[in-house]
Design a protein around this motif. Sequence first.
Motif, PDB file in Angstrom:
ATOM      1  N   THR A 424      27.968  32.905  29.146  1.00 59.84           N
ATOM      2  CA  THR A 424      29.246  33.327  30.005  1.00 59.84           C
ATOM      3  C   THR A 424      29.887  31.932  30.554  1.00 59.84           C
ATOM      4  O   THR A 424      30.814  31.773  30.805  1.00 59.84           O
ATOM      5  CB  THR A 424      28.559  33.964  31.455  1.00 59.84           C
ATOM      6  OG1 THR A 424      28.061  35.201  30.864  1.00 59.84           O
ATOM      7  CG2 THR A 424      29.806  34.545  32.081  1.00 59.84           C
ATOM      8  N   SER A 447      29.029  26.408  19.619  1.00 56.80           N
ATOM      9  CA  SER A 447      28.615  27.375  20.812  1.00 56.80           C
ATOM     10  C   SER A 447      27.244  27.422  20.436  1.00 56.80           C
ATOM     11  O   SER A 447      26.687  28.707  20.319  1.00 56.80           O
ATOM     12  CB  SER A 447      29.600  28.405  21.007  1.00 56.80           C
ATOM     13  OG  SER A 447      29.019  29.091  22.211  1.00 56.80           O
ATOM     14  N   MET A 449      23.555  28.380  21.271  1.00 58.54           N
ATOM     15  CA  MET A 449      22.446  28.582  22.387  1.00 58.54           C
ATOM     16  C   MET A 449      21.314  27.665  22.123  1.00 58.54           C
ATOM     17  O   MET A 449      20.947  27.331  20.657  1.00 58.54           O
ATOM     18  CB  MET A 449      22.094  29.997  22.078  1.00 58.54           C
ATOM     19  CG  MET A 449      22.952  31.007  22.682  1.00 58.54           C
ATOM     20  SD  MET A 449      22.227  32.696  22.471  1.00 58.54           S
ATOM     21  CE  MET A 449      21.244  32.868  23.527  1.00 58.54           C
ATOM     22  N   GLY A 473      21.822  29.701  30.692  1.00 56.69           N
ATOM     23  CA  GLY A 473      21.750  31.313  31.005  1.00 56.69           C
ATOM     24  C   GLY A 473      20.190  31.198  30.630  1.00 56.69           C
ATOM     25  O   GLY A 473      19.570  30.680  29.900  1.00 56.69           O
ATOM     26  N   ASP A 474      19.688  32.642  31.018  1.00 55.24           N
ATOM     27  CA  ASP A 474      18.368  32.899  30.613  1.00 55.24           C
ATOM     28  C   ASP A 474      17.858  33.067  29.056  1.00 55.24           C
ATOM     29  O   ASP A 474      17.143  32.672  28.582  1.00 55.24           O
ATOM     30  CB  ASP A 474      17.865  34.254  31.375  1.00 55.24           C
ATOM     31  CG  ASP A 474      18.688  35.466  30.964  1.00 55.24           C
ATOM     32  OD1 ASP A 474      20.178  35.356  31.415  1.00 55.24           O
ATOM     33  OD2 ASP A 474      18.435  36.506  30.642  1.00 55.24           O
ATOM     34  N   GLY A 475      19.131  33.730  28.428  1.00 56.85           N
ATOM     35  CA  GLY A 475      18.992  33.510  27.125  1.00 56.85           C
ATOM     36  C   GLY A 475      18.910  32.228  26.487  1.00 56.85           C
ATOM     37  O   GLY A 475      18.226  32.269  25.410  1.00 56.85           O
ATOM     38  N   SER A 476      19.924  31.525  26.769  1.00 58.91           N
ATOM     39  CA  SER A 476      19.826  30.297  25.808  1.00 58.91           C
ATOM     40  C   SER A 476      18.515  29.423  26.394  1.00 58.91           C
ATOM     41  O   SER A 476      18.084  28.629  25.546  1.00 58.91           O
ATOM     42  CB  SER A 476      20.999  29.412  26.572  1.00 58.91           C
ATOM     43  OG  SER A 476      22.303  29.623  25.612  1.00 58.91           O
ATOM     44  N   ASN A 501      20.557  36.400  34.404  1.00 53.80           N
ATOM     45  CA  ASN A 501      21.243  37.915  34.674  1.00 53.80           C
ATOM     46  C   ASN A 501      20.657  38.969  33.992  1.00 53.80           C
ATOM     47  O   ASN A 501      20.892  39.950  33.378  1.00 53.80           O
ATOM     48  CB  ASN A 501      22.677  37.665  34.387  1.00 53.80           C
ATOM     49  CG  ASN A 501      22.958  37.252  32.917  1.00 53.80           C
ATOM     50  OD1 ASN A 501      21.978  37.097  32.313  1.00 53.80           O
ATOM     51  ND2 ASN A 501      24.322  37.007  32.684  1.00 53.80           N
ATOM     52  N   GLY A 503      19.572  38.871  30.529  1.00 53.34           N
ATOM     53  CA  GLY A 503      19.830  39.144  29.350  1.00 53.34           C
ATOM     54  C   GLY A 503      21.350  38.428  28.802  1.00 53.34           C
ATOM     55  O   GLY A 503      21.448  37.566  29.425  1.00 53.34           O
ATOM     56  N   TYR A 504      21.639  38.941  27.592  1.00 57.53           N
ATOM     57  CA  TYR A 504      22.957  38.206  27.054  1.00 57.53           C
ATOM     58  C   TYR A 504      24.191  38.690  27.703  1.00 57.53           C
ATOM     59  O   TYR A 504      24.974  39.682  27.201  1.00 57.53           O
ATOM     60  CB  TYR A 504      22.838  38.419  25.508  1.00 57.53           C
ATOM     61  CG  TYR A 504      21.807  38.085  24.820  1.00 57.53           C
ATOM     62  CD1 TYR A 504      20.878  36.665  25.327  1.00 57.53           C
ATOM     63  CD2 TYR A 504      21.184  38.501  23.638  1.00 57.53           C
ATOM     64  CE1 TYR A 504      19.856  36.386  24.683  1.00 57.53           C
ATOM     65  CE2 TYR A 504      20.081  38.034  23.046  1.00 57.53           C
ATOM     66  CZ  TYR A 504      19.540  36.885  23.548  1.00 57.53           C
ATOM     67  OH  TYR A 504      18.322  36.384  22.840  1.00 57.53           O
ATOM     68  N   GLY A 505      24.426  38.571  28.844  1.00 55.90           N
ATOM     69  CA  GLY A 505      25.516  39.166  29.652  1.00 55.90           C
ATOM     70  C   GLY A 505      26.809  38.979  28.921  1.00 55.90           C
ATOM     71  O   GLY A 505      27.631  39.877  28.937  1.00 55.90           O
ATOM     72  N   CYS A 506      27.340  37.903  28.455  1.00 51.03           N
ATOM     73  CA  CYS A 506      28.634  37.536  27.945  1.00 51.03           C
ATOM     74  C   CYS A 506      28.663  38.635  26.537  1.00 51.03           C
ATOM     75  O   CYS A 506      29.858  39.134  26.426  1.00 51.03           O
ATOM     76  CB  CYS A 506      29.045  36.266  27.456  1.00 51.03           C
ATOM     77  SG  CYS A 506      27.991  35.502  26.463  1.00 51.03           S
TER      78      CYS A 506
HETATM   79  C1  LIG Z   1      21.850  30.254  18.217  1.00 47.55           C
HETATM   80  C2  LIG Z   1      22.915  31.386  18.722  1.00 47.55           C
HETATM   81  N1  LIG Z   1      22.554  32.697  18.495  1.00 47.55           N
HETATM   82  C3  LIG Z   1      23.521  33.418  19.085  1.00 47.55           C
HETATM   83  C4  LIG Z   1      24.632  33.139  19.655  1.00 47.55           C
HETATM   84  C5  LIG Z   1      25.485  34.466  20.038  1.00 47.55           C
HETATM   85  N2  LIG Z   1      25.569  34.541  21.565  1.00 47.55           N
HETATM   86  C6  LIG Z   1      26.448  33.660  22.338  1.00 47.55           C
HETATM   87  S1  LIG Z   1      26.373  33.803  23.947  1.00 47.55           S
HETATM   88  C7  LIG Z   1      24.871  34.965  23.845  1.00 47.55           C
HETATM   89  C8  LIG Z   1      23.734  35.093  24.891  1.00 47.55           C
HETATM   90  C9  LIG Z   1      23.903  34.199  25.949  1.00 47.55           C
HETATM   91  O1  LIG Z   1      23.005  34.753  26.903  1.00 47.55           O
HETATM   92  P1  LIG Z   1      22.607  33.830  28.366  1.00 47.55           P
HETATM   93  O2  LIG Z   1      22.239  32.329  27.772  1.00 47.55           O
HETATM   94  O3  LIG Z   1      21.762  34.608  28.952  1.00 47.55           O
HETATM   95  O4  LIG Z   1      24.071  33.791  28.952  1.00 47.55           O
HETATM   96  P2  LIG Z   1      24.814  34.817  29.680  1.00 47.55           P
HETATM   97  O5  LIG Z   1      26.039  35.156  29.057  1.00 47.55           O
HETATM   98  O6  LIG Z   1      23.910  35.855  30.124  1.00 47.55           O
HETATM   99  O7  LIG Z   1      25.144  34.105  31.131  1.00 47.55           O
HETATM  100  C10 LIG Z   1      24.569  35.067  22.524  1.00 47.55           C
HETATM  101  C11 LIG Z   1      23.410  35.848  21.871  1.00 47.55           C
HETATM  102  C12 LIG Z   1      25.074  31.974  19.791  1.00 47.55           C
HETATM  103  N3  LIG Z   1      25.982  31.562  20.351  1.00 47.55           N
HETATM  104  N4  LIG Z   1      24.059  30.934  19.265  1.00 47.55           N
END
Ligand SMILES: Cc1ncc(C[n+]2csc(CCOP(=O)(O)OP(=O)(O)O)c2C)c(N)n1
Length: 620
Positions: A424, A447, A449, A473-476, A501, A503-506
């Motif tokens: 996000t 972009s 992660m 983000g928690d995902g990254s 948040n 999970g993968y909010g965006c």
């Molecule tokens: C290596 C990689 N895999 C998948 C994606 C696709 N992608 C972009 S943002 C995202 C989710 C990010 O989640 P988080 O870091 O928690 O951020 P949030 O949007 O929740 O704030 C994904 C899966 C990506 N950009 N890079």
Amino acid sequence: MKDTKGGEPMGGTVRLTAAQAMMRWLSVQVTEEGTRFIEGVWAIFGHGNVAGVGEALHRYSEVLPTWRGQNEQTMAHAAIAYAKTKRRRRAHAVTSSIGPGSTNMVTAAALAHVNRLPVLFICGDVFANRRPDPVLQQIEDFDEGTVSANDCFRPVTRYFDRITRPEHVLTALPRALRTMTDPVDCGPVCLAFCQDVQAEAFDYPAAFFEPRVWRIRRPEPDPVEVAAVVDAIKAAKAPVIVSGGGVLYSGAEELLADFAARRNIPILETQAGKGATSFEHPMNFGSPGVTGSDCGNAACEAADLVIGVGTRFQDFTTGSWTVFANPERRLVSINVHGYDALKHGALGVVGDAKVTLEKIDAALGQTRFAAADARARSDWHAAVAKVTAAPAKDANKLPSDAQVIGALQRVATEHTVAMCAAGTMPGALQVLWQAAKGGYHMEYGYSCMGYEIAGAMGIKLAAPDREVICFVGDGSYMMANSELATAVMRRVPFTIVLTDNRGYGCINRLQQECGGAEFNNMYKDANVEVQPEIDFVAHAASMGAHAEKAAGIADLEAKIVAARGRDIPSVIVIDTEAVSGTGAGGHWWDVAVPQVGGPERLIKARERYDANAALQRVFN
Ligand SMILES: Cc1ncc(C[n+]2csc(CCOP(=O)(O)OP(=O)(O)O)c2C)c(N)n1
Ligand SMILES: [Mg+2]
């Protein structure tokens, strides 16, 4: 003939292994400022590089430092962030063993390639003599004897070479440095180094090891192209400038700011270009396109001339080619590479941004446009202030990403750099973060992660006087966090704001905008037996970072300030809501929606998609 003077061979030859020759040569390649171009080498050893490259790195460690990281990909992320912060004037090398160590770096090579950033990958490769075949981790292609795992680097590097004889070093290395220091071709280089060859000796000409200065040239534009663009600008009524990363790499920031101010041309900054002009500059109208400001997108829609400076015009910038909507509009592109200068039917000028702008400026005379819409700009600042304002004290809900950005905004100084890569935050920061000059570092070409934490370390290594704030983000964070331990060990302090948040909010929001059901993005919608309770504070602390949880926005502000005194990274975790997203600005983005099938929300989404796609204009 061996010719020695003071113990050092001169004039004749020096007998070294190929790896020793490589490191010795790299240690004397310098910038105009007199520093090494390759500052040092990130390394994880295995059988493919420990004996050859590893021995050589140890031998030359006084003049070419080696740093140990945790993962080849993220070591390369640190290298790339370093080179970006140094505006491509210095770089790092990264060396891996053969097989998985090498292919771990393919993603990072692609990242550097997209962002046009220099990094030297020194990848161990199979035995050139093929005696032990198949060596551990050799992939074995059934149809081609010369293919190895390192061939994966070919499409994602600007120069690829395989060193299968020790004398190849004599040609491969100068080509590598040429690529990395050429503003036109600049990008990653892969030298696939056969592991037996690394250790093989050769009599290298001593002259090869004379120090060499690599100057970054400024290509002059063609006068006919300049004249055509000057005519186009003179004929325009309402131009806008789209300012990309090339402005920073050519050092054209002051000139562009002055040019725009004198001629009343709004500047829209791309992700790579943001921070070239301070947000306070009266012609800084924010950003264009998908993550654009309202005033910026309004200026783009009205513009009859779009002047790209050092930009690739990627889909976020152009709203997938719907944001420059004026039927009269023409496209001009000033770019050091003809590939970018001639995109989408643009009237192109190939040349260095600064020199080209100087020439255009000189030829434009008194040309000045009607005052830009200052009201739209101040309305936009008011909208930003609203979404980034601190929540009311008694607000009983989780903060938004915009409010997290507001917290940093209130405590930031002119030394603060906000950085991020995926999730996000990149969009939210581009729209909402009011960057001081140089106060922004976004990896939004790939972009990727997992760039964030290692990237923050790379920025801090390149700019020790800056306060580096890493949004992750928690995902990254879950994807790649282990260079945090490296930063602790090396005492590289920066501040991580981890927005949790769940999970993968965006992508969850994107999924819904595309008519999809909430599925497999947030943990609540994933195929799991129990909902996770990941303790990010404990995790980061286990690597030696200072880690704590912020109770809310006010606490976050205090904790960012407190982190300034530490010599290790600080990780501040904050729970956030996943619904609001950027909260202001924005424009359509082309993400294809299924053409057939229900339910109703999908059909509606496809109708919206078709309506927007009909507005796309992909050629000047
Ligand atoms: C290596 C990689 N895999 C998948 C994606 C696709 N992608 C972009 S943002 C995202 C989710 C990010 O989640 P988080 O870091 O928690 O951020 P949030 O949007 O929740 O704030 C994904 C899966 C990506 N950009 N890079
Ligand atoms: Mg998340």
